[in-house]
Design an enzyme around this catalytic site. Structure first.
Site, PDB file in Angstrom:
ATOM      1  N   ASP A   1       0.728  -1.263  -0.049  1.00  0.00           N
ATOM      2  CA  ASP A   1      -0.079   0.267  -0.039  1.00  0.00           C
ATOM      3  C   ASP A   1       0.906   1.247   0.225  1.00  0.00           C
ATOM      4  O   ASP A   1       2.130   1.187   0.027  1.00  0.00           O
ATOM      5  CB  ASP A   1      -0.817  -0.071   1.192  1.00  0.00           C
ATOM      6  CG  ASP A   1      -1.945   1.225   1.205  1.00  0.00           C
ATOM      7  OD1 ASP A   1      -2.317   1.806   0.212  1.00  0.00           O
ATOM      8  OD2 ASP A   1      -2.422   1.384   2.251  1.00  0.00           O
TER       9      ASP A   1
ATOM     10  N   ASP B   1       0.006   5.188   1.117  1.00  0.00           N
ATOM     11  CA  ASP B   1      -0.391   5.911   2.269  1.00  0.00           C
ATOM     12  C   ASP B   1      -0.489   5.284   3.665  1.00  0.00           C
ATOM     13  O   ASP B   1      -1.169   4.161   4.004  1.00  0.00           O
ATOM     14  CB  ASP B   1      -1.489   6.814   2.199  1.00  0.00           C
ATOM     15  CG  ASP B   1      -1.565   7.666   0.984  1.00  0.00           C
ATOM     16  OD1 ASP B   1      -1.020   8.698   1.195  1.00  0.00           O
ATOM     17  OD2 ASP B   1      -2.043   7.356   0.011  1.00  0.00           O
TER      18      ASP B   1
ATOM     19  N   ASP C   1      -1.900  -0.957   5.775  1.00  0.00           N
ATOM     20  CA  ASP C   1      -2.444  -0.361   6.876  1.00  0.00           C
ATOM     21  C   ASP C   1      -3.958  -0.267   6.903  1.00  0.00           C
ATOM     22  O   ASP C   1      -4.327   0.246   7.968  1.00  0.00           O
ATOM     23  CB  ASP C   1      -1.675   1.075   7.214  1.00  0.00           C
ATOM     24  CG  ASP C   1      -2.066   2.282   6.464  1.00  0.00           C
ATOM     25  OD1 ASP C   1      -2.288   1.853   5.300  1.00  0.00           O
ATOM     26  OD2 ASP C   1      -2.490   3.030   7.048  1.00  0.00           O
TER      27      ASP C   1
END
Length: 380
Positions: free
Chosen positions: A129, A131, A324
């Site tokens: 991922d 961000d 996250d």
């Protein structure tokens, strides 16, 4: 998850009961129309990954009757929205606090030797991922820059292994941040996939080295652009709100919105989405995501990429996915169902997850990737 199913089932029954009652003062026909509209959107959301709280509830827009009973009902309908927004936006934890505990799963750094043993003699494929994983979460999404050190580490990883960034961002935006042609980019939660633009090591199994390009939601592009324009106008009345066009999905950021304004923001988003039943809504970290209702997510994206690389049915592949956000759970679930590779959750607080290991923050992600690169330099 069983607990999520029970919550969803009970909530649906409650909504049906409310819609069929006369507490709102609707006629039978108008009540049916409200139920039909709300449940269409409601049902789309229930198809997404669920945790302990309901992700979405329809807010009453009938303000004609202001008696205490109706005010109480309206308040009850706002509360699940706020619960969902708070649940997806946990408070920050000071990374310098030595009292921080692992989040219920072993640290990928502490268990690095075990991970190395599991991947021995297998082809490692890395999915990341952006961000909150490669870059820190920041107030302004336009300033989510990765560090020079992280970029150098990522470049080394991409030289050694097939590497893909799977993000909710549009490809053009995330490429501005990463600026590496050696990696695959899967933007818009995997609905826009492009292969590397820089010739390097042939990571494909066999001789297949064709460019990858895949856009399963291309027919929704005009609708997405239309909704984007409407939401931009709607959010002008919400201080701090920002609408981001990620090509095949939209993000309504409320990180800079005062919590007292969240109900107004939710109502504005609802007023738009109820007119577009082919779009669905999910929550991320202080962001509301609006996407097409097609059965496509980050999990489907990594399956597509593994197939494109020639590892669709291979027993010799070891995918590593690091993320996250709630949307990364779709990818963690795919790896669990395949019985291959590992998922690593980036989080400083305890969460319910399908990941196997954890890392606290992008700093630890960088440390893990550096060890992965350094320990595999002699494999090629």
């Amino acid at each position: 998850m069983k607990s999520s199913s029970r919550v969803s089932s009970n909530t649906v029954k409650s909504r049906e009961s409310l819609s069929n009652s006369m507490v709102f003062g609707f006629t039978a026909s108008s009540s049916q129309e409200m139920q039909k509209s709300s449940m269409a959107l409601f049902g789309g959301l229930l198809g997404q990954y669920q945790k302990r709280r309901l992700l979405f509830t329809f807010e009453d827009t009938n303000n004609n009757n202001n008696n205490n009973h109706n005010n109480k009902v309206a308040s009850n309908k706002v509360n699940p929205w706020l619960e969902s927004m708070r649940a997806s936006s946990p408070p920050r934890i000071n990374p310098n606090n030595n009292n921080n505990q692992d989040v219920g799963h072993p640290s990928a750094l502490k268990m690095f030797d075990e991970i190395t043993w599991k991947s021995k003699a297998k082809k490692v494929v890395v999915f990341l991922d952006y961000d909150g994983t490669l870059s820190p979460i920041v107030a302004d999404p336009e300033k989510a820059f990765m560090t020079k050190k992280m970029r150098a580490t990522l470049k080394d990883i991409a030289r050694l292994f097939p590497t893909a960034i799977v993000t909710g961002r549009c490809i053009d935006k995330v490429y501005e941040f990463v600026r590496l042609g050696e990696v695959y980019y899967a933007g818009s939660h995997g609905m826009d996939i492009k292969g590397p633009t820089t010739r390097g090591r042939n990571h494909h199994k066999g001789n297949n080295n064709e460019a990858v390009l895949f856009q399963p939601a291309s027919q929704f592009l005009p609708m997405i652009n239309q909704v984007y324009k409407i939401l931009v106008e709607k959010m002008k009345g919400i201080p701090g709100a920002k609408v981001e066009n990620n090509k095949f999905c939209l993000s309504v950021h409320f990180r800079c919105v005062e919590e007292k304004c969240w109900p107004a923001l939710a109502e504005q988003v609802n007023s738009v989405l109820k007119e577009y039943p082919k779009l669905k809504l999910t929550h991320g970290r202080k962001v509301i995501e609006i996407r097409p209702t097609i059965k496509w997510d980050k999990g489907k994206a990594i399956e597509f990429l593994l197939e494109s690389l020639g590892y669709g049915n291979s027993n010799s592949v070891f995918p590593i996915y690091i993320g996250d956000d709630r949307t990364d759970e779709d990818a963690f679930k795919v790896l669990r169902s395949r019985g291959q590779g590992i998922g690593i959750l980036v989080s400083q607080i305890q969460k319910e997850t399908n990941a196997t290991y954890t890392l606290h923050d992008p700093l630890e992600v960088g440390q893990f990737l550096r060890r992965l690169a350094d320990s595999n330099k002699n494999r090629f």
